[in-house]
Motif scaffolding. Structure first.
Motif, PDB file in Angstrom:
ATOM      1  N   THR A  67     -10.052 -43.201  20.493  1.00  0.00           N
ATOM      2  CA  THR A  67     -10.148 -44.317  21.076  1.00  0.00           C
ATOM      3  C   THR A  67     -11.282 -44.916  21.280  1.00  0.00           C
ATOM      4  N   ALA A  68     -11.604 -46.452  21.359  1.00  0.00           N
ATOM      5  CA  ALA A  68     -12.843 -47.132  21.668  1.00  0.00           C
ATOM      6  C   ALA A  68     -13.115 -46.723  23.335  1.00  0.00           C
ATOM      7  N   LEU A  69     -12.020 -46.518  24.103  1.00  0.00           N
ATOM      8  CA  LEU A  69     -12.359 -45.823  25.334  1.00  0.00           C
ATOM      9  C   LEU A  69     -12.845 -44.363  25.562  1.00  0.00           C
ATOM     10  N   GLU A  70     -12.073 -43.378  24.633  1.00  0.00           N
ATOM     11  CA  GLU A  70     -12.630 -42.165  24.715  1.00  0.00           C
ATOM     12  C   GLU A  70     -13.880 -42.220  24.283  1.00  0.00           C
ATOM     13  N   ARG A  82      -3.935 -45.501  30.096  1.00  0.00           N
ATOM     14  CA  ARG A  82      -4.490 -45.194  28.787  1.00  0.00           C
ATOM     15  C   ARG A  82      -3.182 -45.201  27.750  1.00  0.00           C
ATOM     16  N   ALA A  83      -2.394 -46.046  28.027  1.00  0.00           N
ATOM     17  CA  ALA A  83      -1.234 -46.198  27.097  1.00  0.00           C
ATOM     18  C   ALA A  83      -0.918 -47.781  26.836  1.00  0.00           C
ATOM     19  N   GLY A  84      -1.997 -48.657  27.335  1.00  0.00           N
ATOM     20  CA  GLY A  84      -1.777 -50.175  27.098  1.00  0.00           C
ATOM     21  C   GLY A  84      -1.083 -50.867  28.090  1.00  0.00           C
ATOM     22  N   ALA A  85      -0.708 -50.171  29.397  1.00  0.00           N
ATOM     23  CA  ALA A  85       0.253 -50.865  29.994  1.00  0.00           C
ATOM     24  C   ALA A  85      -0.286 -51.510  31.323  1.00  0.00           C
ATOM     25  N   CYS A  86      -1.540 -51.003  31.566  1.00  0.00           N
ATOM     26  CA  CYS A  86      -2.119 -51.604  32.944  1.00  0.00           C
ATOM     27  C   CYS A  86      -3.133 -52.597  32.831  1.00  0.00           C
ATOM     28  N   GLN A  87      -3.591 -52.543  31.761  1.00  0.00           N
ATOM     29  CA  GLN A  87      -4.939 -53.577  31.339  1.00  0.00           C
ATOM     30  C   GLN A  87      -6.188 -53.265  32.308  1.00  0.00           C
ATOM     31  N   ALA A  88      -6.332 -52.112  32.649  1.00  0.00           N
ATOM     32  CA  ALA A  88      -7.369 -51.661  33.355  1.00  0.00           C
ATOM     33  C   ALA A  88      -8.769 -51.622  32.725  1.00  0.00           C
ATOM     34  N   CYS A  89      -8.369 -51.263  31.454  1.00  0.00           N
ATOM     35  CA  CYS A  89      -9.729 -50.855  30.337  1.00  0.00           C
ATOM     36  C   CYS A  89     -10.029 -51.986  29.804  1.00  0.00           C
ATOM     37  N   MET A  90      -9.690 -53.150  29.848  1.00  0.00           N
ATOM     38  CA  MET A  90      -9.976 -54.331  29.149  1.00  0.00           C
ATOM     39  C   MET A  90     -11.484 -54.411  28.927  1.00  0.00           C
ATOM     40  N   LEU A  91     -11.772 -54.691  27.691  1.00  0.00           N
ATOM     41  CA  LEU A  91     -13.287 -54.973  27.255  1.00  0.00           C
ATOM     42  C   LEU A  91     -13.090 -56.122  26.261  1.00  0.00           C
ATOM     43  N   ARG A  92     -14.578 -56.748  26.191  1.00  0.00           N
ATOM     44  CA  ARG A  92     -14.502 -58.128  25.259  1.00  0.00           C
ATOM     45  C   ARG A  92     -15.397 -57.737  23.913  1.00  0.00           C
ATOM     46  N   ALA A  93     -14.744 -57.794  22.609  1.00  0.00           N
ATOM     47  CA  ALA A  93     -15.499 -57.806  21.538  1.00  0.00           C
ATOM     48  C   ALA A  93     -16.246 -59.100  21.101  1.00  0.00           C
ATOM     49  N   VAL A  94     -17.434 -58.949  20.744  1.00  0.00           N
ATOM     50  CA  VAL A  94     -18.075 -60.322  20.407  1.00  0.00           C
ATOM     51  C   VAL A  94     -18.329 -60.375  18.984  1.00  0.00           C
ATOM     52  N   ALA A  95     -17.933 -59.061  18.280  1.00  0.00           N
ATOM     53  CA  ALA A  95     -17.894 -59.291  16.743  1.00  0.00           C
ATOM     54  C   ALA A  95     -17.076 -57.916  16.470  1.00  0.00           C
ATOM     55  N   GLY A  96     -16.299 -58.119  15.312  1.00  0.00           N
ATOM     56  CA  GLY A  96     -15.351 -56.992  14.856  1.00  0.00           C
ATOM     57  C   GLY A  96     -14.040 -56.986  15.325  1.00  0.00           C
ATOM     58  N   ASP A  97     -13.230 -56.193  14.564  1.00  0.00           N
ATOM     59  CA  ASP A  97     -11.703 -56.289  15.019  1.00  0.00           C
ATOM     60  C   ASP A  97     -11.190 -55.035  15.508  1.00  0.00           C
ATOM     61  N   PRO A  98     -10.833 -55.408  16.731  1.00  0.00           N
ATOM     62  CA  PRO A  98     -10.327 -54.168  17.864  1.00  0.00           C
ATOM     63  C   PRO A  98      -8.864 -53.747  17.417  1.00  0.00           C
ATOM     64  N   GLY A  99      -8.087 -54.329  16.522  1.00  0.00           N
ATOM     65  CA  GLY A  99      -6.856 -54.256  15.983  1.00  0.00           C
ATOM     66  C   GLY A  99      -5.860 -54.912  16.853  1.00  0.00           C
ATOM     67  N   ALA A 100      -4.642 -55.093  16.145  1.00  0.00           N
ATOM     68  CA  ALA A 100      -3.644 -55.882  16.794  1.00  0.00           C
ATOM     69  C   ALA A 100      -2.935 -55.066  18.067  1.00  0.00           C
ATOM     70  N   ALA A 101      -2.970 -53.744  17.861  1.00  0.00           N
ATOM     71  CA  ALA A 101      -2.214 -52.881  19.000  1.00  0.00           C
ATOM     72  C   ALA A 101      -3.074 -52.871  20.226  1.00  0.00           C
ATOM     73  N   ALA A 102      -4.453 -53.313  20.156  1.00  0.00           N
ATOM     74  CA  ALA A 102      -5.220 -53.323  21.206  1.00  0.00           C
ATOM     75  C   ALA A 102      -5.079 -54.663  21.824  1.00  0.00           C
ATOM     76  N   ALA A 107      -7.557 -49.243  21.233  1.00  0.00           N
ATOM     77  CA  ALA A 107      -8.278 -49.778  20.021  1.00  0.00           C
ATOM     78  C   ALA A 107      -8.665 -48.500  19.149  1.00  0.00           C
ATOM     79  N   ARG A 108      -8.454 -48.434  17.896  1.00  0.00           N
ATOM     80  CA  ARG A 108      -9.134 -47.362  17.091  1.00  0.00           C
ATOM     81  C   ARG A 108      -9.621 -48.340  15.972  1.00  0.00           C
ATOM     82  N   PRO A 109     -10.839 -48.823  16.113  1.00  0.00           N
ATOM     83  CA  PRO A 109     -11.359 -49.737  15.267  1.00  0.00           C
ATOM     84  C   PRO A 109     -11.799 -49.054  13.943  1.00  0.00           C
TER      85      PRO A 109
END
Ligand SMILES: Cc1cc2nc3c(=O)[nH]c(=O)nc-3n(C[C@H](O)[C@H](O)[C@H](O)COP(=O)(O)OP(=O)(O)OC[C@H]3O[C@@H](n4cnc5c(N)ncnc54)[C@H](O)[C@@H]3O)c2cc1C
Ligand code: HEM
Ligand code: FES
Lengths: 333, 125
Positions: free
Chosen positions: A19-22, A36-56, A75-77
């Motif tokens: 994942t992007a985090l790892e 690390r399962a998409g539930a808490c939103q602690a790991c939020m980052l902003r992409a200014v270009a590229g696609d992080p994917g719908a799951a992210a 995110a597994r871009p």
């Protein structure tokens, strides 16, 4: 093609399945995380270009999604992702009071610097130094600006133990709100079932008050689960809400203890199933321990509740042992 | 000819159908293990794709896609009995929604047309 991440001077090729985090942690970038399962939103980052994917981007507010915010643990871009430096916007808040309200449970009252617009039952991300954790809101904007959290103090928990010991006046950061666990108007007569374990009571209590405030007329049933009979809290408040008409019922369920008293004893899902065998047409809220929430969600659906009528927040914590924390000094720049 | 998908009521009716169909599948112990995903919303989205496809709605799957989507299930041992069970729940779902028998038979025929792909068999068998 495997993904690439660029952030400042960092140019990192992700390993297959990473994942992007790892990847970022491997590259020495300090990104906060918890579930690390998409539930808490602690790991939020902003992409200014590229696609992080719908799951992210699942579960993020539309405004955040449009600005490119995404959850790096999901995110597994497959292409190149350019990430902006700097943390997501947050507001400041002052801890006004920390009070024990149950066994290893504290109530934390926060005074945010500005009004937070939220629905009772949603959660916020609390920022303490390098750590970010999700906590549900037990309060309502109708009661004023102050926010109320119920925090279970984990034996080795970094943020929960810090909060329990925090002195009034201590400053923290807040993000959010997030989550879909809140009362929605439109079907005032619909029967409601709320089931939670431990501090899962925090959002459920807020939702019950909100439903009543908004004129809900259908029966409301709240089931609170705890390990043992001493594990319950807010008992007087919740008992006081029953007026004998059946409009509100409150059930406590302990995993062990003496049977025959006013506390149900047994597995929370089984007790709930026995008391509420048919949920066709019901609105269901489930919060707390991830395995109980998952079991109850499936059970509620099989017992007739529509998928869209079930809202759930699993209180996922970091895995044990917790992920390594990189200090800013170790950052690759 | 309008598709059954439109006759049955399009996307809105599909949401109701997904709940009924998914519940039947989860309650069927022969099938439940294959559909037991902790993320029920994600699983429901796939059920919707399934129902949309077999009612002739706007689905974009080829026979090869069906082979790929079910290859891991074939490896886990799904066979004609599972296929028949799925088609049975499909028919039961449509009946509950008040769809008449002639239309249900048409849906059954669409499902039948992908049997060999879903089960990963040579079409000639
Ligand atoms: C949507 C959502 C809502 C939530 N709402 C609430 C809420 O309302 N109330 C609430 O109490 N919680 C809630 N949580 C959980 C909360 O976000 C935190 O995960 C929780 O408070 C634990 O954080 P911590 O920093 O105390 O523990 P962490 O430090 O993150 O540790 C997590 C686990 O690892 C163990 N651990 C910690 N350090 C070590 C170590 N060195 N070695 C071995 N094990 C270790 C701890 O015992 C703990 O069990 C929610 C979670 C989510 C996802
Ligand atoms: C009647 C014919 C069938 C059709 C038309 C069909 C169609 C589909 C479609 C369209 C998807 C979604 C694919 C995707 O987007 O990933 C899917 C997924 C799935 N199907 Fe079927 N299916 C059929 C029979 C079966 C049978 C017999 C089983 C047996 C158990 C089965 C089990 C599954 C499962 C478990 C998934 C989800 C796979 C995953 O998790 O990725 N299907 N199917
Ligand atoms: S959402 Fe990514 S760490 Fe919790």
């Amino acid at each position: 093609m495997t993904g690439r991440i660029r952030r400042g001077n960092l140019d990192l090729a992700l390993e297959p399945g990473e994942t992007a985090l790892e990847g970022l942690l491997r590259g020495g970038v300090a990104v906060p995380s918890s579930c690390r399962a998409g539930a808490c939103q602690a790991c939020m980052l902003r992409a200014v270009a590229g696609d992080p994917g719908a799951a992210a981007q699942q579960g993020l507010a539309p405004a955040l999604r449009e600005q490119g915010w995404f959850l790096s643990c999901m995110a597994r871009p497959t292409g190149e992702l350019v990430i902006e430096e700097g943390p997501p916007p947050a507001i400041g808040a002052t801890i006004a009071e920390v009070a024990p309200i149950g066994p290893a449970i504290v109530r934390v009252r926060l005074e945010p610097d500005e009004d937070l617009s939220y629905r009772p039952g949603q959660y916020v991300q609390l920022i303490q130094g390098d750590h970010v954790r999700a906590y549900s809101l037990a309060s309502s904007p109708a009661d004023g600006r102050a926010l109320e959290l119920h925090v279970r103090v984990h034996r080795l928990g970094r943020v929960s133990r810090w909060l329990a010991a925090a002195a009034p006046g201590t400053r923290v950061g807040l993000r959010g709100p997030a989550g879909t666990c809140f009362y929605t108007e439109g079907r005032p007569e619909q029967p409601m079932l709320l089931v939670g374990t431990g501090t899962g009571l925090a959002p459920l209590r807020a939702i019950v008050h909100d439903a009543r405030r908004r004129g809900h007329t259908g029966p409301i049933s709240l089931v609170h689960g705890a390990r043992d009979p001493d594990g319950f809290y807010l008992v007087d408040e919740l008992k006081g809400m029953s007026d004998g008409t059946g409009a509100f019922s409150y059930v406590r369920c302990a995993m062990s203890g003496e049977t025959g008293g006013e506390i149900e004893v047994g597995d929370l899902a089984q007790v709930t199933q026995r008391l509420f065998p048919n949920l066709k047409g019901w609105r269901v809220f489930l919060c707390g321990s991830p395995d109980r929430v998952t079991a109850l969600k499936k059970q509620s659906f099989l017992r007739g509740a529509g998928l869209k009528d079930i809202s759930a927040d699993a209180f996922l914590t970091a895995e044990m042992p917790p992920p390594p924390l990189r200090t800013p000094a170790a950052r690759a720049t | 000819m309008t598709s059954l998908y439109d006759e049955i009521g399009g996307a809105v009716a599909m949401d109701a159908a997904v709940d009924i169909f998914y519940r039947k599948v989860m309650a069927d112990e022969r099938l439940a293990p294959f559909f037991d995903d902790v993320d029920m919303e994600r699983q429901a989205a796939k059920q919707k794709a399934f129902l949309t496809m077999v009612t002739g709605g706007p689905a974009h799957y080829s026979g090869r896609d069906m082979r790929r989507a079910h290859a891991h299930l074939v490896a886990e041992g799904i066979d004609d009995s599972h296929f028949d069970a799925v088609v049975g729940h499909l028919a039961g779902t449509l009946k509950e929604l008040g769809v008449d028998d002639a239309k249900i038979a048409r849906v059954g025929a669409i499902a039948e047309s992908v049997r060999n792909d879903v089960l990963g068999r040579d079409p000639a068998v």
